[in-house]
Scaffold this motif. Sequence first.
Motif, PDB file in Angstrom:
ATOM      1  N   TYR A 119      34.859  34.318  35.821  1.00  0.00           N
ATOM      2  CA  TYR A 119      35.597  34.284  37.246  1.00  0.00           C
ATOM      3  C   TYR A 119      35.183  35.427  37.752  1.00  0.00           C
ATOM      4  CZ  TYR A 119      39.742  34.599  39.991  1.00  0.00           C
ATOM      5  OH  TYR A 119      40.656  34.739  41.065  1.00  0.00           O
ATOM      6  N   THR A 120      35.069  36.878  37.224  1.00  0.00           N
ATOM      7  CA  THR A 120      34.844  37.986  37.900  1.00  0.00           C
ATOM      8  C   THR A 120      33.272  38.039  38.559  1.00  0.00           C
ATOM      9  OG1 THR A 120      34.386  39.088  36.067  1.00  0.00           O
ATOM     10  CG2 THR A 120      36.518  39.435  36.867  1.00  0.00           C
ATOM     11  N   ARG A 121      32.454  37.283  37.795  1.00  0.00           N
ATOM     12  CA  ARG A 121      30.985  37.185  38.418  1.00  0.00           C
ATOM     13  C   ARG A 121      31.004  36.267  39.570  1.00  0.00           C
ATOM     14  NH1 ARG A 121      26.254  34.979  34.617  1.00  0.00           N
ATOM     15  NH2 ARG A 121      27.316  36.535  33.148  1.00  0.00           N
ATOM     16  N   PHE A 122      31.931  35.096  39.636  1.00  0.00           N
ATOM     17  CA  PHE A 122      31.846  34.391  40.622  1.00  0.00           C
ATOM     18  C   PHE A 122      32.735  34.496  42.037  1.00  0.00           C
ATOM     19  CE2 PHE A 122      30.448  30.914  37.305  1.00  0.00           C
ATOM     20  CZ  PHE A 122      29.104  31.243  37.794  1.00  0.00           C
ATOM     21  N   VAL A 123      33.815  35.427  41.723  1.00  0.00           N
ATOM     22  CA  VAL A 123      34.793  35.300  42.673  1.00  0.00           C
ATOM     23  C   VAL A 123      34.769  37.100  43.014  1.00  0.00           C
ATOM     24  CG1 VAL A 123      37.180  35.274  43.357  1.00  0.00           C
ATOM     25  CG2 VAL A 123      36.124  33.768  41.673  1.00  0.00           C
ATOM     26  N   PRO A 124      34.582  37.182  44.326  1.00  0.00           N
ATOM     27  CA  PRO A 124      34.534  38.511  44.953  1.00  0.00           C
ATOM     28  C   PRO A 124      35.861  39.386  44.627  1.00  0.00           C
ATOM     29  CG  PRO A 124      33.683  37.225  46.642  1.00  0.00           C
ATOM     30  CD  PRO A 124      34.316  36.187  45.500  1.00  0.00           C
ATOM     31  N   GLU A 125      35.902  40.486  44.402  1.00  0.00           N
ATOM     32  CA  GLU A 125      37.054  41.306  43.896  1.00  0.00           C
ATOM     33  C   GLU A 125      38.394  41.009  45.055  1.00  0.00           C
ATOM     34  OE1 GLU A 125      36.144  45.569  42.966  1.00  0.00           O
ATOM     35  OE2 GLU A 125      38.000  45.855  42.278  1.00  0.00           O
ATOM     36  N   ASN A 126      38.193  41.167  46.135  1.00  0.00           N
ATOM     37  CA  ASN A 126      39.424  41.062  47.054  1.00  0.00           C
ATOM     38  C   ASN A 126      39.603  39.514  46.918  1.00  0.00           C
ATOM     39  OD1 ASN A 126      37.007  40.244  48.490  1.00  0.00           O
ATOM     40  ND2 ASN A 126      38.145  40.074  50.331  1.00  0.00           N
ATOM     41  N   GLU A 127      38.990  38.737  46.325  1.00  0.00           N
ATOM     42  CA  GLU A 127      39.783  37.256  46.433  1.00  0.00           C
ATOM     43  C   GLU A 127      40.078  36.792  45.115  1.00  0.00           C
ATOM     44  OE1 GLU A 127      36.701  34.728  47.762  1.00  0.00           O
ATOM     45  OE2 GLU A 127      36.153  35.876  49.548  1.00  0.00           O
ATOM     46  N   ARG A 128      40.226  37.884  44.100  1.00  0.00           N
ATOM     47  CA  ARG A 128      40.779  37.419  42.809  1.00  0.00           C
ATOM     48  C   ARG A 128      42.374  37.265  42.721  1.00  0.00           C
ATOM     49  NH1 ARG A 128      36.489  41.554  39.805  1.00  0.00           N
ATOM     50  NH2 ARG A 128      34.598  40.736  40.785  1.00  0.00           N
ATOM     51  N   HIS A 129      42.809  36.456  41.924  1.00  0.00           N
ATOM     52  CA  HIS A 129      44.154  36.382  41.534  1.00  0.00           C
ATOM     53  C   HIS A 129      44.286  36.317  40.119  1.00  0.00           C
ATOM     54  CE1 HIS A 129      45.332  35.995  45.870  1.00  0.00           C
ATOM     55  NE2 HIS A 129      44.110  35.503  46.118  1.00  0.00           N
ATOM     56  N   ALA A 130      45.378  36.799  39.539  1.00  0.00           N
ATOM     57  CA  ALA A 130      45.814  36.643  38.171  1.00  0.00           C
ATOM     58  C   ALA A 130      46.303  35.201  38.058  1.00  0.00           C
ATOM     59  CB  ALA A 130      46.806  37.480  37.828  1.00  0.00           C
ATOM     60  N   SER A 131      46.965  34.700  38.919  1.00  0.00           N
ATOM     61  CA  SER A 131      47.312  33.193  38.878  1.00  0.00           C
ATOM     62  C   SER A 131      46.242  32.056  38.801  1.00  0.00           C
ATOM     63  CB  SER A 131      48.170  32.631  40.046  1.00  0.00           C
ATOM     64  OG  SER A 131      47.546  33.088  41.291  1.00  0.00           O
ATOM     65  N   ALA A 132      45.024  32.468  39.397  1.00  0.00           N
ATOM     66  CA  ALA A 132      43.623  31.465  39.181  1.00  0.00           C
ATOM     67  C   ALA A 132      43.256  31.694  37.880  1.00  0.00           C
ATOM     68  CB  ALA A 132      42.852  31.977  40.378  1.00  0.00           C
ATOM     69  N   GLU A 133      43.365  33.008  37.470  1.00  0.00           N
ATOM     70  CA  GLU A 133      42.653  33.303  36.090  1.00  0.00           C
ATOM     71  C   GLU A 133      43.203  32.508  34.897  1.00  0.00           C
ATOM     72  OE1 GLU A 133      40.065  36.791  34.882  1.00  0.00           O
ATOM     73  OE2 GLU A 133      41.720  37.883  36.162  1.00  0.00           O
ATOM     74  N   GLU A 134      44.610  32.851  35.216  1.00  0.00           N
ATOM     75  CA  GLU A 134      45.584  31.968  34.082  1.00  0.00           C
ATOM     76  C   GLU A 134      45.336  30.480  34.249  1.00  0.00           C
ATOM     77  OE1 GLU A 134      50.122  32.121  33.551  1.00  0.00           O
ATOM     78  OE2 GLU A 134      49.304  33.861  34.350  1.00  0.00           O
TER      79      GLU A 134
ATOM     80  N   GLU B 127      46.555  31.758  47.258  1.00  0.00           N
ATOM     81  CA  GLU B 127      45.005  32.288  46.883  1.00  0.00           C
ATOM     82  C   GLU B 127      43.924  31.920  47.791  1.00  0.00           C
ATOM     83  OE1 GLU B 127      44.440  30.198  42.960  1.00  0.00           O
ATOM     84  OE2 GLU B 127      46.221  30.983  42.235  1.00  0.00           O
ATOM     85  N   ARG B 128      44.390  31.728  49.096  1.00  0.00           N
ATOM     86  CA  ARG B 128      43.178  31.192  49.924  1.00  0.00           C
ATOM     87  C   ARG B 128      42.821  32.549  50.721  1.00  0.00           C
ATOM     88  NH1 ARG B 128      46.646  26.209  52.230  1.00  0.00           N
ATOM     89  NH2 ARG B 128      46.792  24.910  50.243  1.00  0.00           N
ATOM     90  N   HIS B 129      41.598  32.512  50.851  1.00  0.00           N
ATOM     91  CA  HIS B 129      41.230  33.516  51.769  1.00  0.00           C
ATOM     92  C   HIS B 129      39.962  32.991  52.762  1.00  0.00           C
ATOM     93  CE1 HIS B 129      42.566  36.774  49.016  1.00  0.00           C
ATOM     94  NE2 HIS B 129      42.340  35.809  48.095  1.00  0.00           N
ATOM     95  N   ALA B 130      40.138  33.272  53.976  1.00  0.00           N
ATOM     96  CA  ALA B 130      39.246  33.194  55.023  1.00  0.00           C
ATOM     97  C   ALA B 130      37.809  33.499  54.654  1.00  0.00           C
ATOM     98  CB  ALA B 130      39.544  34.068  56.361  1.00  0.00           C
ATOM     99  N   SER B 131      37.746  34.490  53.920  1.00  0.00           N
ATOM    100  CA  SER B 131      36.224  34.830  53.762  1.00  0.00           C
ATOM    101  C   SER B 131      35.579  33.875  52.471  1.00  0.00           C
ATOM    102  CB  SER B 131      36.202  36.380  52.937  1.00  0.00           C
ATOM    103  OG  SER B 131      37.450  36.246  51.865  1.00  0.00           O
TER     104      SER B 131
END
Lengths: 221, 221
Positions: A119-134, B127-131
């Motif tokens: 997850y952290t490799r594919f998703v840039p830091e500012n787009e990460r969400h705990a809900s998505a990881e879960e 969880e949506r981002h324009a980027s």
Amino acid sequence: MAKDMTLYWGSGSPPCWRVMIALEEKNLQGYNSKLLSFEKGEHKSKEVMDVNCRGQLPAFKDGKIIVNESYGICLYLEDRYKSKGTKLIPDNPDEMALMHQRMFEGLTLFQKMAQSLFYTRFVPENERHASAEERNRGELREEVQRWENYMKCDYLAGKHFTMADVIVFPVIAFLFRFGLCEEKYAKLAAYYKNLKDRPSIKSTWPPSWKDSPGMDTLKSL
Amino acid sequence: MAKDMTLYWGSGSPPCWRVMIALEEKNLQGYNSKLLSFEKGEHKSKEVMDVNCRGQLPAFKDGKIIVNESYGICLYLEDRYKSKGTKLIPDNPDEMALMHQRMFEGLTLFQKMAQSLFYTRFVPENERHASAEERNRGELREEVQRWENYMKCDYLAGKHFTMADVIVFPVIAFLFRFGLCEEKYAKLAAYYKNLKDRPSIKSTWPPSWKDSPGMDTLKSL
């Protein structure tokens, strides 16, 4: 024959590993084996880009013929060298059907695994969400449980080793490398242990796994 | 033979459509065609779940044999009914290799398309981002350009219609349905127009596309 073949690969990558297993099963030993480092970015070198313009591994040449995409290479080897080594596509219609289905369900297993583990490799830091990881972890759990329930025989498509095993075994091995619980997923663990010593698998075991411990990321999955 | 086959499908879905094209090409007309509505959730009905426990379309039965996953069904049909209809896997090694590669690169094209076009369907609102949307669109553009550059012959793997066309044509048609610019992607557009009237494709054209206009989401891609 195999001496005119070249495989560019990275250690521990399930897509690379499955091609190496297919080459062994088809008795195509003796190919030029080019082990590259993902960390050093060697998969983006000119030598690789000339074979695979995506700069991805595995990249493969059979004489002058180029074929990339791990599923593509495996099926090419079976179609082109049908009479050599292990017959990987069964004639029996039931096994043939199940093999095709499991082979491509393997894409989903791999995707759910990558989506959760990397997850952290594919998703840039500012787009990460705990809900998505879960959610990703939940989806991986559901997917792995599905495969646990699938296991009724020694192999993924029945009583014989087929292309489904060539393709999906490396993904299952990867899950255990990342700590998947052998007690909770006992049937998958039995499958993993049963196949670990198969010559084509043993001889292609990722070199980077041999001297380093696994992770426990999936211990509680 | 085909009267013992049942295909559950949804209109406009590239995975469903490719199976219908494969059935036509293999001269397996006359199967039980069950058109279901994704909107009404019919793909999660008991009838489908009994065939495909993932509740996904296409779901397919050949007599008592079940096989799911669109790539799996297409390859099963070719392997099982090799001597019927169009030969979809070429014997010529160059074409065979290119066919296998394009077939599986088709997965990436489909994934980049879905990731961009259906971002809001797959990603919860918070969880949506324009980027991310912008990156997805950029990746789709790069991927479509790659395929535009690939087009050198009439078909995806050379001079003959192969399994690569069965698998990937519906994805390319989907892109044009969503407004892909025929001038900018002229070679893909020529390919699309050339294949549109092929009997296997014409006779399976998504019914939901016939009476409704396309979208212009990808007009400026």
